[in-house]
Enzyme design. Structure first.
Site, PDB file in Angstrom:
ATOM      1  CE1 TYR A   1     -14.282 -30.222  28.543  1.00 55.61           C
ATOM      2  CE2 TYR A   1     -15.924 -28.705  28.039  1.00 55.61           C
ATOM      3  CZ  TYR A   1     -15.405 -29.075  28.429  1.00 55.61           C
ATOM      4  OH  TYR A   1     -14.640 -28.437  29.976  1.00 55.61           O
TER       5      TYR A   1
ATOM      6  CE  LYS B   1       0.476 -24.781  28.805  1.00 53.55           C
ATOM      7  NZ  LYS B   1       0.903 -23.779  30.014  1.00 53.55           N
TER       8      LYS B   1
ATOM      9  CG  ASP C   1      -0.269 -22.077  31.793  1.00 55.06           C
ATOM     10  OD1 ASP C   1      -0.114 -21.013  30.991  1.00 55.06           O
ATOM     11  OD2 ASP C   1       0.899 -22.802  32.249  1.00 55.06           O
TER      12      ASP C   1
ATOM     13  CG  ASP D   1     -16.567 -25.965  31.369  1.00 51.90           C
ATOM     14  OD1 ASP D   1     -17.316 -25.340  32.858  1.00 51.90           O
ATOM     15  OD2 ASP D   1     -17.127 -27.612  31.183  1.00 51.90           O
TER      16      ASP D   1
ATOM     17  CG  ASP E   1     -17.164 -22.341  35.989  1.00 53.53           C
ATOM     18  OD1 ASP E   1     -18.109 -22.066  36.345  1.00 53.53           O
ATOM     19  OD2 ASP E   1     -17.166 -23.748  36.749  1.00 53.53           O
TER      20      ASP E   1
END
Length: 356
Positions: free
Chosen positions: A141, A191, A223, A247, A251
């Protein structure tokens, strides 16, 4: 010493939910010896409409001087056509960066009264209590270079996923220390099988872990972590991960609790100063209808009391009040199992009454 708290209602449902959180703070100031001075200013789209910038200098200066900031939400359809540099969301990124808020704490706890509001089976989520710690000022980001460029006769979009060793060490320490205060288990999510930057992440977290022999450290690819959160979420105690992965995973965790309207968050610097906000967005589709759930914002005040205002006693009082209100059957529309629900204002008033 009097603490300064800045309220930034923002856009969409922000003003409605922050108003209820403000009522809670006022009640604590007037009745429970909370030595806090409140101030309010604009941010996001509301600020752009007044000043043509989503984060006016006046708002930023107040935030820099405050001991804690409570934010409602920013953004909405109205401002989507704007250039990226002046969209409401830019204010949030700039606040995190300028205030050096590198550690984002997102607790996901299921109140027993809401076990049927979750989309998962009771046995998978009953007594759920986990913490996601998201690195907030680095990663993709904020990495450079970034942007959309012309290359070979076509447009090419570029974002850079970057982390320094010191950035990873800093957030890893927060993760381990948080695990020490809970159940002593930390899962680092990366990852590392395909991204070199997260290969470094895994190496650094492992090194930092040697300083915390009392914490059980595990690693998981992002994942798989997403899958495990909806398969067997209670296996997690504390999760630490980078900006983008955090992020997304937070959620996912939101829906385990029955509604994203139930999740608070704290974004902290290295000295305990923080920006507190609900995890959900501005929900422009229901803005102005007095039906948004204010509980995540009110519980963000609880986190503020615990981490920035040194009043854990009042934080516990708020948490107990929310639990009692839910136990009495109060539901906003997002967590209502039937057709009966109460308004934003009614929910806030019931929490204040329960605090009394």
């Amino acid at each position: 010493m009097t603490k300064k708290v800045l309220l930034l209602p923002g856009d969409g449902i922000g003003p409605e939910i922050v108003a209820q959180a403000e009522n809670v703070l006022i009640h604590l100031i007037e009745n429970f010896d909370l030595d806090v001075e409140l101030d309010t200013d604009v941010v996001g789209g509301a600020a752009y409409d007044l000043t043509e910038t989503p984060l006016p200098e006046q708002t930023l200066n107040k935030a820099l001087q405050a001991d804690a900031v409570l934010l409602g939400a920013v953004g909405g359809h109205k401002w989507e056509p704007l250039e990226r540099e002046v969209r409401p969301e830019k204010a949030l990124l700039d606040l995190r960066s300028r205030l050096e808020l590198f550690a984002n704490l997102r607790p996901a706890m299921l109140y027993p009264q809401l076990v049927n509001a979750s989309s998962l089976k009771r046995d998978r989520i009953e007594n759920l209590d986990l913490m996601i710690i998201r690195e907030l000022t680095g990663g993709i980001y904020f990495g450079e270079p970034r942007g959309v460029f012309e290359e070979g006769g076509e447009r090419v979009g570029i974002n850079t996923y970057r982390y320094s060793e010191s950035e990873i060490e800093r957030i890893a320490h927060v993760g381990f220390k948080t695990a020490q205060l809970r159940n002593g288990r930390l899962c680092s999510v990366d990852k590392a099988n395909v991204l070199e930057v997260t290969e470094l992440w895994r190496e650094v977290v492992t090194e930092v872990g040697k300083e915390y022999p009392d914490v059980e450290l595990s690693h998981m690819y992002v994942d798989n972590a997403a899958m495990q959160l909806v398969r067997a979420p209670k296996q997690f105690d504390v999760i630490v991960t980078g900006n983008m992965f955090g992020d997304i995973l937070s959620d996912v965790a939101a829906m385990l609790t029955g509604s994203i309207g139930m999740l608070p968050s704290a974004s902290l610097d290295s000295n305990g100063k923080g920006l507190y906000e609900p995890v959900h967005g501005s929900a422009p589709d229901i803005a102005g209808q007095n039906k948004a759930n204010p509980l995540a914002t009110i519980m963000s005040v609880s986190l503020m009391l615990r981490y920035s205002l040194n009043r854990a006693d009042l934080a516990n009082r708020i948490n107990l009040a929310v639990e009692n209100v839910l136990g009495n059957g109060a539901r906003t529309f997002d967590i209502a199992e039937g057709e009966t629900y109460i308004s934003t204002t009614d929910m806030g008033e019931q929490v204040v009454t329960a605090i009394k």
